[in-house]
Scaffold this motif. Structure first.
Motif, PDB file in Angstrom:
ATOM      1  N   VAL A  16      32.310  -6.264  49.422  1.00 27.73           N
ATOM      2  CA  VAL A  16      31.977  -4.579  48.682  1.00 27.73           C
ATOM      3  C   VAL A  16      30.898  -4.224  49.186  1.00 27.73           C
ATOM      4  CG1 VAL A  16      31.357  -4.049  46.639  1.00 27.73           C
ATOM      5  CG2 VAL A  16      33.211  -5.317  46.501  1.00 27.73           C
ATOM      6  N   ILE A  17      29.912  -4.830  50.065  1.00 24.56           N
ATOM      7  CA  ILE A  17      28.626  -4.647  50.288  1.00 24.56           C
ATOM      8  C   ILE A  17      29.185  -3.957  51.710  1.00 24.56           C
ATOM      9  CG2 ILE A  17      27.048  -4.913  51.517  1.00 24.56           C
ATOM     10  CD1 ILE A  17      26.157  -7.473  48.919  1.00 24.56           C
ATOM     11  N   ILE A  18      29.955  -4.111  53.240  1.00 25.16           N
ATOM     12  CA  ILE A  18      30.614  -3.941  53.790  1.00 25.16           C
ATOM     13  C   ILE A  18      30.901  -3.036  54.052  1.00 25.16           C
ATOM     14  CG2 ILE A  18      31.887  -4.410  56.137  1.00 25.16           C
ATOM     15  CD1 ILE A  18      31.070  -7.334  55.401  1.00 25.16           C
ATOM     16  N   LEU A  19      32.221  -2.331  53.084  1.00 28.24           N
ATOM     17  CA  LEU A  19      32.721  -1.655  52.327  1.00 28.24           C
ATOM     18  C   LEU A  19      31.322  -0.584  52.355  1.00 28.24           C
ATOM     19  CD1 LEU A  19      36.074  -2.728  51.079  1.00 28.24           C
ATOM     20  CD2 LEU A  19      35.680  -1.777  52.894  1.00 28.24           C
ATOM     21  N   ALA A  20      30.922  -0.687  51.500  1.00 28.68           N
ATOM     22  CA  ALA A  20      29.193   1.001  50.563  1.00 28.68           C
ATOM     23  C   ALA A  20      29.303   1.012  52.040  1.00 28.68           C
ATOM     24  CB  ALA A  20      28.843  -0.248  49.655  1.00 28.68           C
ATOM     25  N   GLN A  21      28.234   0.139  53.181  1.00 30.27           N
ATOM     26  CA  GLN A  21      27.950   0.057  54.544  1.00 30.27           C
ATOM     27  C   GLN A  21      28.332   1.348  54.730  1.00 30.27           C
ATOM     28  OE1 GLN A  21      26.835  -3.664  55.594  1.00 30.27           O
ATOM     29  NE2 GLN A  21      24.403  -2.242  54.530  1.00 30.27           N
ATOM     30  N   GLU A  22      30.273   1.302  54.825  1.00 30.49           N
ATOM     31  CA  GLU A  22      30.751   1.590  56.138  1.00 30.49           C
ATOM     32  C   GLU A  22      30.720   3.006  55.380  1.00 30.49           C
ATOM     33  OE1 GLU A  22      34.273  -1.030  56.525  1.00 30.49           O
ATOM     34  OE2 GLU A  22      32.776  -2.040  57.622  1.00 30.49           O
ATOM     35  N   GLU A  23      31.667   3.474  54.248  1.00 31.13           N
ATOM     36  CA  GLU A  23      31.266   4.732  53.551  1.00 31.13           C
ATOM     37  C   GLU A  23      30.605   5.684  53.406  1.00 31.13           C
ATOM     38  OE1 GLU A  23      34.536   5.806  53.223  1.00 31.13           O
ATOM     39  OE2 GLU A  23      35.118   4.481  54.083  1.00 31.13           O
ATOM     40  N   LYS A  24      28.707   4.293  53.729  1.00 33.79           N
ATOM     41  CA  LYS A  24      27.574   5.081  53.488  1.00 33.79           C
ATOM     42  C   LYS A  24      27.528   5.504  52.207  1.00 33.79           C
ATOM     43  CE  LYS A  24      27.632   7.457  58.048  1.00 33.79           C
ATOM     44  NZ  LYS A  24      27.279   9.480  58.510  1.00 33.79           N
TER      45      LYS A  24
END
Length: 148
Positions: A16-24
Motif C-alpha cells: 500500500v505504501i508503494i502504491l501511495a508513493q507511485e500515485e503521489k
C-alpha cells in the motif's frame, strides 16, 4: 459488535505504501513512516510540528493532521482550494488523546474554503461554537465534531 480498529498485514502495508508513493498520494521515508515532504502532490500532512510548506498553502486539496497536538493556523485562510481538511485526531477516542487550540479564531478562515467537502475537528478541545461562515460552505458534506 462494533469494529473500530484494523491491523494490516506488514506485507500488505508495504505494498500500500508503494502504491501511495507511485500515485503521489503521500510520501513515506525508508522506514515506512509518513513524511510531509512531497512535492508534486496536492495532499499534505501536519507532522511533528512541521509547518505547511508555503508553496502548498494555496494549492493543497487534502490536509491531514497526523501528529500536531497544538494547532497554530496563521496561514489557514490561504487554503482556498482545500476539499478535505482533517485537523482532528487519528487515534482512538478511547485513548484520551486530544488536540489543543489557543482560540478558535482560525475557524474564520473557513469562509475562503468554498470547495471544502469534509471538515473533521475530532477531539479538538476548546471549540464551543462554529462561526456563521460555516453556513456558506455549499460543498460541505461531512462535518465531524465528535469529542470537541
Amino acid at each position: 459488535m462494533v469494529v473500530n480498529r484494523f491491523k494490516m498485514d506488514p506485507l500488505l502495508r508495504s505494498r500500500v505504501i508503494i502504491l501511495a508513493q507511485e500515485e503521489k498520494f503521500f510520501n513515506y521515508n525508508s522506514e515506512g513512516n509518513l513524511t510531509s515532504d512531497y512535492s508534486g502532490s496536492d495532499r499534505d500532512c501536519l507532522i511533528n510540528a512541521e509547518k505547511l510548506r508555503p508553496e502548498n498553502q494555496e494549492k493543497v486539496k487534502t490536509l491531514f493532521n497526523v501528529s500536531w497536538r497544538f494547532l497554530d493556523f496563521h496561514w489557514f485562510s490561504k487554503m482556498r482550494n482545500v476539499q478535505v481538511l482533517h485537523l482532528g485526531m487519528w487515534q482512538s477516542l478511547t485513548e484520551h488523546h486530544h488536540i489543543e487550540v489557543e482560540n478558535t479564531d482560525f475557524l474564520t478562515g473557513l469562509k475562503n474554503m468554498e470547495s471544502l467537502r469534509l471538515l473533521s475537528l475530532l477531539g479538538i478541545s476548546g471549540i464551543k461554537e462554529l462561526p456563521n461562515s460555516i453556513t456558506k460552505l455549499r460543498n460541505l458534506r461531512i462535518l465531524d465534531l465528535r469529542a470537541c
